[in-house]
Design a protein around this motif. Structure first.
Motif, PDB file in Angstrom:
ATOM      1  N   GLN A  82       0.831  -1.260  -0.038  1.00 58.31           N
ATOM      2  CA  GLN A  82      -0.090  -0.025  -0.069  1.00 58.31           C
ATOM      3  C   GLN A  82       0.951   1.342   0.029  1.00 58.31           C
ATOM      4  N   MET A  83       0.722   2.148  -1.116  1.00 59.92           N
ATOM      5  CA  MET A  83       1.404   3.165  -1.175  1.00 59.92           C
ATOM      6  C   MET A  83       0.798   4.416  -1.088  1.00 59.92           C
ATOM      7  N   ASN A  84       1.019   5.281  -0.163  1.00 62.33           N
ATOM      8  CA  ASN A  84       0.057   6.400   0.243  1.00 62.33           C
ATOM      9  C   ASN A  84       1.191   7.712   0.225  1.00 62.33           C
ATOM     10  N   SER A  85       0.625   9.035  -0.054  1.00 59.50           N
ATOM     11  CA  SER A  85       1.372  10.245  -0.108  1.00 59.50           C
ATOM     12  C   SER A  85       2.491   9.874  -1.262  1.00 59.50           C
ATOM     13  N   LEU A  86       2.142   9.328  -2.290  1.00 63.48           N
ATOM     14  CA  LEU A  86       3.303   9.319  -3.370  1.00 63.48           C
ATOM     15  C   LEU A  86       3.709  10.439  -3.913  1.00 63.48           C
ATOM     16  N   GLU A  87       4.970  10.480  -4.265  1.00 62.20           N
ATOM     17  CA  GLU A  87       5.824  11.532  -4.592  1.00 62.20           C
ATOM     18  C   GLU A  87       6.502  11.290  -5.965  1.00 62.20           C
ATOM     19  N   PRO A  88       6.660  12.200  -6.978  1.00 62.15           N
ATOM     20  CA  PRO A  88       7.244  11.900  -8.112  1.00 62.15           C
ATOM     21  C   PRO A  88       8.523  11.072  -8.140  1.00 62.15           C
ATOM     22  N   GLU A  89       9.219  11.328  -7.048  1.00 64.81           N
ATOM     23  CA  GLU A  89      10.524  10.375  -6.877  1.00 64.81           C
ATOM     24  C   GLU A  89      10.084   8.847  -6.725  1.00 64.81           C
ATOM     25  N   ASP A  90       8.886   8.588  -6.469  1.00 65.99           N
ATOM     26  CA  ASP A  90       8.492   6.978  -6.472  1.00 65.99           C
ATOM     27  C   ASP A  90       8.386   6.593  -7.732  1.00 65.99           C
ATOM     28  N   THR A  91       8.356   7.180  -8.739  1.00 60.45           N
ATOM     29  CA  THR A  91       8.325   6.818 -10.045  1.00 60.45           C
ATOM     30  C   THR A  91       9.443   5.605 -10.258  1.00 60.45           C
ATOM     31  N   ALA A  92       8.677   4.418 -10.632  1.00 61.36           N
ATOM     32  CA  ALA A  92       9.560   3.312 -11.132  1.00 61.36           C
ATOM     33  C   ALA A  92       8.839   1.985 -11.368  1.00 61.36           C
ATOM     34  N   VAL A  93       9.689   1.001 -11.823  1.00 62.70           N
ATOM     35  CA  VAL A  93       9.088  -0.163 -11.863  1.00 62.70           C
ATOM     36  C   VAL A  93       9.243  -0.999 -10.590  1.00 62.70           C
ATOM     37  N   TYR A  94       8.124  -1.518  -9.911  1.00 64.11           N
ATOM     38  CA  TYR A  94       8.063  -2.161  -8.746  1.00 64.11           C
ATOM     39  C   TYR A  94       7.969  -3.624  -9.091  1.00 64.11           C
ATOM     40  N   TYR A  95       9.020  -4.261  -8.276  1.00 66.82           N
ATOM     41  CA  TYR A  95       9.222  -5.973  -8.307  1.00 66.82           C
ATOM     42  C   TYR A  95       9.031  -6.304  -6.841  1.00 66.82           C
ATOM     43  N   CYS A  96       8.201  -7.576  -7.013  1.00 64.71           N
ATOM     44  CA  CYS A  96       8.325  -8.381  -5.886  1.00 64.71           C
ATOM     45  C   CYS A  96       9.195  -9.566  -6.042  1.00 64.71           C
ATOM     46  N   ALA A  97       9.686 -10.214  -4.694  1.00 63.30           N
ATOM     47  CA  ALA A  97      10.576 -11.200  -4.768  1.00 63.30           C
ATOM     48  C   ALA A  97      10.401 -12.069  -3.634  1.00 63.30           C
ATOM     49  N   VAL A  98      11.187 -13.060  -3.608  1.00 60.84           N
ATOM     50  CA  VAL A  98      11.017 -14.298  -2.740  1.00 60.84           C
ATOM     51  C   VAL A  98      12.559 -14.285  -1.951  1.00 60.84           C
ATOM     52  N   ALA A  99      12.772 -14.470  -0.874  1.00 57.52           N
ATOM     53  CA  ALA A  99      13.873 -14.618  -0.185  1.00 57.52           C
ATOM     54  C   ALA A  99      13.518 -15.718   1.085  1.00 57.52           C
ATOM     55  N   ASP A 100      14.731 -16.772   1.314  1.00 62.05           N
ATOM     56  CA  ASP A 100      14.488 -17.567   2.281  1.00 62.05           C
ATOM     57  C   ASP A 100      15.528 -17.638   3.277  1.00 62.05           C
ATOM     58  N   ARG A 101      16.341 -16.355   3.242  1.00 66.52           N
ATOM     59  CA  ARG A 101      17.554 -16.280   3.985  1.00 66.52           C
ATOM     60  C   ARG A 101      17.307 -15.462   5.215  1.00 66.52           C
ATOM     61  N   ARG A 102      18.199 -14.674   5.534  1.00 64.60           N
ATOM     62  CA  ARG A 102      18.424 -14.013   6.683  1.00 64.60           C
ATOM     63  C   ARG A 102      17.157 -12.693   6.707  1.00 64.60           C
ATOM     64  N   TRP A 103      16.923 -12.429   7.966  1.00 63.81           N
ATOM     65  CA  TRP A 103      15.965 -11.320   8.293  1.00 63.81           C
ATOM     66  C   TRP A 103      16.783 -10.164   8.806  1.00 63.81           C
ATOM     67  N   PRO A 104      16.569  -8.799   8.225  1.00 59.94           N
ATOM     68  CA  PRO A 104      15.762  -8.603   7.102  1.00 59.94           C
ATOM     69  C   PRO A 104      16.336  -8.710   5.768  1.00 59.94           C
ATOM     70  N   PRO A 105      15.987  -9.144   4.590  1.00 64.32           N
ATOM     71  CA  PRO A 105      16.608  -9.313   3.335  1.00 64.32           C
ATOM     72  C   PRO A 105      16.425  -8.264   2.605  1.00 64.32           C
ATOM     73  N   ILE A 106      17.433  -7.105   2.576  1.00 59.22           N
ATOM     74  CA  ILE A 106      17.557  -6.028   1.957  1.00 59.22           C
ATOM     75  C   ILE A 106      18.193  -5.827   0.592  1.00 59.22           C
ATOM     76  N   LEU A 107      19.070  -6.902   0.339  1.00 55.76           N
ATOM     77  CA  LEU A 107      20.000  -6.896  -0.733  1.00 55.76           C
ATOM     78  C   LEU A 107      19.332  -7.802  -2.112  1.00 55.76           C
ATOM     79  N   THR A 108      19.384  -7.338  -3.142  1.00 52.40           N
ATOM     80  CA  THR A 108      18.975  -8.098  -4.326  1.00 52.40           C
ATOM     81  C   THR A 108      19.545  -9.586  -4.371  1.00 52.40           C
ATOM     82  N   ASN A 109      20.836  -9.662  -4.150  1.00 53.32           N
ATOM     83  CA  ASN A 109      21.316 -11.254  -4.208  1.00 53.32           C
ATOM     84  C   ASN A 109      20.770 -12.098  -3.081  1.00 53.32           C
ATOM     85  N   GLU A 110      20.012 -11.428  -2.118  1.00 50.83           N
ATOM     86  CA  GLU A 110      19.294 -12.124  -1.008  1.00 50.83           C
ATOM     87  C   GLU A 110      18.081 -12.883  -1.585  1.00 50.83           C
ATOM     88  N   TYR A 111      17.603 -12.423  -2.694  1.00 52.11           N
ATOM     89  CA  TYR A 111      16.286 -13.145  -3.377  1.00 52.11           C
ATOM     90  C   TYR A 111      16.530 -13.939  -4.379  1.00 52.11           C
TER      91      TYR A 111
END
Length: 124
Positions: A82-111
């Protein structure tokens, strides 16, 4: 193998809201952490938010904290952003991904698996 399909993107004015969905199929959805990333033209893919396998823990990038909310429904094999108070800087392609490693997974190579992405455009 996991298949992910994002939906819900579109064009919205600054200050508006959008709700992205990511439907998963394949392996047991409820066993994995899920994340949202975004990539603007000419920029690297960046972490947005993550949710633990149970939904009990969430983690956000500073740039979206307080504006975006990640959630999941394991019965529907779906994760939401859920994205509220959107700003022009939020413009992008948004991707979802799956991770089964450490928490929190914040790097692309963890997915391990990624969706095809959905475009979000915020006009000023």
């Amino acid at each position: 193998q996991v298949q992910l399909v994002e939906s819900g993107g579109g064009l919205v004015q600054a200050g508006g809201s959008l709700r992205l969905s990511c439907a998963a199929s394949g392996r047991t959805f409820s066993s994995y952490h899920m994340g949202w990333f975004r990539q603007a033209p000419g920029k690297e893919r960046e972490f947005v938010a993550a949710i633990s396998w149970s939904g009990g823990n969430t983690y956000y990038a500073d740039s979206v904290k307080g504006r975006f909310t990640i959630s999941r429904d394991n019965a529907k094999n779906t994760v939401y952003l859920q994205m509220n108070s959107l700003e022009p800087e939020d413009t992008a392609v948004y991707y979802c991904a799956v991770a089964d490693r450490r928490w929190p997974p914040i790097l692309t190579n963890e997915y391990d698996y990624w969706g095809q992405g959905t475009q979000v455009t915020v006009s000023s």
